[in-house]
Design an enzyme around this catalytic site. Structure first.
Site, short mmCIF file in Angstrom:
data_model
loop_
_atom_site.label_atom_id
_atom_site.label_comp_id
_atom_site.label_asym_id
_atom_site.label_seq_id
_atom_site.Cartn_x
_atom_site.Cartn_y
_atom_site.Cartn_z
N PRO A 2 51.30 64.98 24.28
CG PRO A 2 50.72 66.72 25.72
CD PRO A 2 51.86 65.84 25.31
CD GLU A 3 50.66 63.36 17.92
OE1 GLU A 3 50.16 63.89 16.90
OE2 GLU A 3 51.47 62.41 17.84
#
Ligand SMILES: [Zn+2]
Length: 271
Positions: A2-3
């Site tokens: 997840p960014e």
């Protein structure tokens, strides 16, 4: 992994479901995340209502009257608000049971995530206090990058991924932004002009905002569903496209390791 856009999408997904809701109980099934999830969390939260959910870099902050729960999704974490009747699965390590019968459920197969309770100023927490400006806020601008990069020989991509320079620009979006701005990722940060930093700042904002907008279509997945985490398929311009044709000029996209991270670029469009 997840960014920032996935974390922001998560925030927008869970915030309306949690705000104003009181925690009834905390169930820690697996305390061994990146840092141990302490029993203090299970003692502190019950009886308190969520005031809001904010984000700083890739950290989510659940605000309570007595403190903050700092959450990080690590490499593989996800948060969902599900029915309390939904049985937990193997990697569902933490539940917060809310007063409406729903559960905030933290799943993290690789266990690099974090759930930490703090009663102090969360922005002064050791994990957060050294962070640079948010990439979508005004303090992040060309002048900021230009001043801090003078006489630095580090590759601009590594410079952009340094969280003291700007918070939360990860590997994927650094590659994407440099492609959009036409800047070679290996170029020394100190040799990039103010004008080109202007293009880079616009590009960083554009790639993050596009991804957040795409994430908006998945918001319903954060409720009462047991599918995959609400990560959206990313439409990437260059990342992960080694040997495929550049969308702009047709040259095969190249890959190279910069700062120990896979980096993708077009050798013709980026210089
Ligand atoms: Zn190209």
């Amino acid at each position: 992994m997840p960014e920032l856009p996935e974390v922001e999408t998560t925030r927008r997904g869970i915030e309306p479901l949690l705000s104003g809701r009181r925690v009834m109980s905390v169930n820690i099934r697996e305390p061994r995340l990146r840092w141990p999830v302490t029993a203090e969390l299970a003692r502190a939260l019950p009886g308190q209502a969520v005031r809001g959910v904010t984000r700083r870099a890739k950290f989510l902050l659940l605000e309570f009257p007595a403190g903050h729960l700092i959450l990080h999704l690590g490499m593989s974490g996800s948060l969902r608000v599900v029915s309390g009747n939904l049985p937990p699965e193997k990697h569902d390590h933490l539940d917060l049971l809310m007063d409406d019968g729903r559960v905030l459920r933290f799943r993290d197969p690789r266990r690099f995530g974090a759930a930490l309770w703090t009663t102090g100023d969360p922005l002064a927490h050791p994990l957060l206090k050294g962070l640079g400006p948010e990439p979508l806020e005004d303090q992040f601008n060309a002048e900021w990058l230009h001043v801090r990069s003078r006489s630095r020989r580090v590759a601009v991509k590594s410079f952009l991924m340094n969280s003291r320079i700007v918070a939360g620009v990860g590997n994927i979006y650094a590659s994407e932004a440099l492609y959009l701005a036409g800047i070679h990722p290996g170029r020394p940060a100190g040799r990039i002009s103010l004008e080109r930093y202007r293009s880079l700042v616009s590009a960083v904002r554009a790639v993050l905002e596009d991804a957040i907008a795409a994430g908006g279509t998945t918001l319903r997945d954060f409720v009462d569903s047991d599918g995959n985490p609400g990560y959206f398929s990313r439409k990437l311009r260059v990342y992960g496209r080694q040997d495929e044709a550049c969308h702009r000029c047709g040259t095969p996209v190249r890959s190279r390791v910069i700062g120990q991270r896979s980096t993708y670029f077009c050798p013709r469009c980026q210089h």
